[in-house]
Design a protein around this motif. Structure first.
Motif, short mmCIF file in Angstrom:
data_model
loop_
_atom_site.label_atom_id
_atom_site.label_comp_id
_atom_site.label_asym_id
_atom_site.label_seq_id
_atom_site.Cartn_x
_atom_site.Cartn_y
_atom_site.Cartn_z
N LYS A 22 42.23 49.77 41.66
CA LYS A 22 43.32 49.02 41.06
C LYS A 22 43.16 47.51 41.27
O LYS A 22 43.39 46.71 40.36
CB LYS A 22 44.66 49.49 41.64
CG LYS A 22 45.87 48.80 41.07
CD LYS A 22 47.16 49.35 41.64
CE LYS A 22 48.36 48.62 41.07
NZ LYS A 22 49.63 49.12 41.64
N HIS A 23 42.76 47.11 42.49
CA HIS A 23 42.72 45.68 42.83
C HIS A 23 41.33 45.15 43.15
O HIS A 23 41.19 43.95 43.43
CB HIS A 23 43.63 45.40 44.03
CG HIS A 23 45.07 45.66 43.79
ND1 HIS A 23 45.85 44.87 42.96
CD2 HIS A 23 45.89 46.64 44.25
CE1 HIS A 23 47.08 45.33 42.94
NE2 HIS A 23 47.13 46.41 43.70
N SER A 24 40.31 46.00 43.15
CA SER A 24 39.00 45.57 43.63
C SER A 24 37.88 46.14 42.78
O SER A 24 38.06 47.13 42.08
CB SER A 24 38.79 46.04 45.08
OG SER A 24 39.87 45.68 45.90
N ILE A 25 36.71 45.50 42.87
CA ILE A 25 35.51 46.04 42.25
C ILE A 25 34.33 45.89 43.20
O ILE A 25 34.32 45.00 44.06
CB ILE A 25 35.18 45.36 40.90
CG1 ILE A 25 34.96 43.87 41.06
CG2 ILE A 25 36.22 45.67 39.85
CD1 ILE A 25 34.40 43.18 39.82
N SER A 26 33.36 46.76 43.03
CA SER A 26 32.11 46.69 43.77
C SER A 26 30.97 46.67 42.77
O SER A 26 31.00 47.37 41.77
CB SER A 26 31.99 47.90 44.70
OG SER A 26 30.75 47.86 45.38
N PHE A 27 29.97 45.86 43.07
CA PHE A 27 28.82 45.73 42.18
C PHE A 27 27.61 45.29 42.99
O PHE A 27 27.73 44.81 44.12
CB PHE A 27 29.11 44.75 41.03
CG PHE A 27 29.61 43.39 41.49
CD1 PHE A 27 28.74 42.34 41.69
CD2 PHE A 27 30.96 43.18 41.71
CE1 PHE A 27 29.20 41.10 42.11
CE2 PHE A 27 31.45 41.94 42.13
CZ PHE A 27 30.56 40.90 42.32
N ILE A 49 40.85 35.88 52.95
CA ILE A 49 41.46 37.20 53.14
C ILE A 49 42.97 37.08 53.33
O ILE A 49 43.75 37.83 52.75
CB ILE A 49 40.81 37.94 54.31
CG1 ILE A 49 39.37 38.31 53.96
CG2 ILE A 49 41.60 39.19 54.69
CD1 ILE A 49 38.55 38.81 55.13
N GLN A 50 43.40 36.12 54.14
CA GLN A 50 44.82 35.99 54.43
C GLN A 50 45.63 35.52 53.22
O GLN A 50 46.86 35.57 53.24
CB GLN A 50 45.06 35.08 55.64
CG GLN A 50 44.54 33.67 55.50
CD GLN A 50 43.13 33.47 56.01
OE1 GLN A 50 42.29 34.33 55.87
NE2 GLN A 50 42.88 32.31 56.59
N ASP A 51 44.98 35.11 52.14
CA ASP A 51 45.67 34.74 50.91
C ASP A 51 46.01 35.96 50.05
O ASP A 51 46.80 35.86 49.12
CB ASP A 51 44.81 33.78 50.07
CG ASP A 51 44.50 32.48 50.79
OD1 ASP A 51 45.26 32.09 51.70
OD2 ASP A 51 43.48 31.84 50.44
N GLU A 55 48.75 44.81 49.85
CA GLU A 55 48.27 45.86 48.94
C GLU A 55 46.83 45.58 48.48
O GLU A 55 45.99 46.48 48.47
CB GLU A 55 49.20 45.97 47.73
CG GLU A 55 48.80 47.09 46.78
CD GLU A 55 49.74 47.22 45.59
OE1 GLU A 55 49.40 48.03 44.71
OE2 GLU A 55 50.77 46.53 45.52
N GLU A 56 46.54 44.32 48.13
CA GLU A 56 45.19 43.96 47.71
C GLU A 56 44.20 44.12 48.87
O GLU A 56 43.08 44.61 48.69
CB GLU A 56 45.14 42.52 47.21
CG GLU A 56 45.83 42.30 45.89
CD GLU A 56 45.95 40.83 45.55
OE1 GLU A 56 45.57 40.47 44.43
OE2 GLU A 56 46.44 40.05 46.39
N ASN A 57 44.63 43.69 50.05
CA ASN A 57 43.78 43.79 51.24
C ASN A 57 43.46 45.25 51.56
O ASN A 57 42.30 45.60 51.81
CB ASN A 57 44.50 43.11 52.41
CG ASN A 57 43.62 42.95 53.62
OD1 ASN A 57 43.22 43.93 54.22
ND2 ASN A 57 43.35 41.72 53.98
#
Length: 135
Positions: A22-27, A49-51, A55-57
């Motif tokens: 939902k919030h991330s991708i890997s490539f 990271i702290q920004d 949920e995104e973290n």
């Protein structure tokens, strides 16, 4: 925005996507340090990271957890690296986690080998740091 990772997320720059959440991708990293070097990034632009939202973290590190098993299959060991800010060595100001397959012959060393000098911290300074950092 002129962020290469944002352009990858939008599809403006093509990449070899490994997994999307939902919030991330890997490539795969386009300039790998080792065969199988992968990146995991949040879809939204955040410099540190702290920004990121909780949920995104959580989503980002869940994807790191999922991907590391696959990367680890390449050599049996994986370096997990995050440069959190420019002074920490972050070259692209968008949160990204490196998963780099490691081996005994790759010429890279432990984290302490990255620093040419070590700091000496007195016991009183250590106590002061402890008080500042504990939660």
């Amino acid at each position: 925005m002129d962020c290469i990772f944002c352009k990858i997320v939008s599809g403006e720059i093509k990449s070899k996507f490994l997994k999307e959440t939902k919030h991330s991708i890997s490539f795969l990293d386009a300039f790998p340090l080792a065969a199988g070097h992968a990146l995991i990034i949040p879809k939204n632009h955040h410099q540190k990271i702290q920004d990121m939202s909780i949920e995104e973290n959580t989503d980002l590190f869940s994807l790191v957890h999922q991907m590391i098993s696959n990367v680890d299959k390449i050599t049996g060991s994986t370096l997990v690296a995050i440069h959190n800010g420019k002074d920490a060595g972050q070259e692209i100001p968008h949160v990204h986690v490196h998963l780099v397959p490691r081996s005994t012959v790759d010429s890279a060393g432990p984290i302490h080998s990255m620093f040419s000098s070590k700091v000496n911290v007195s016991e009183s300074d250590m106590d002061e740091l402890y008080d500042k950092l504990k939660i």
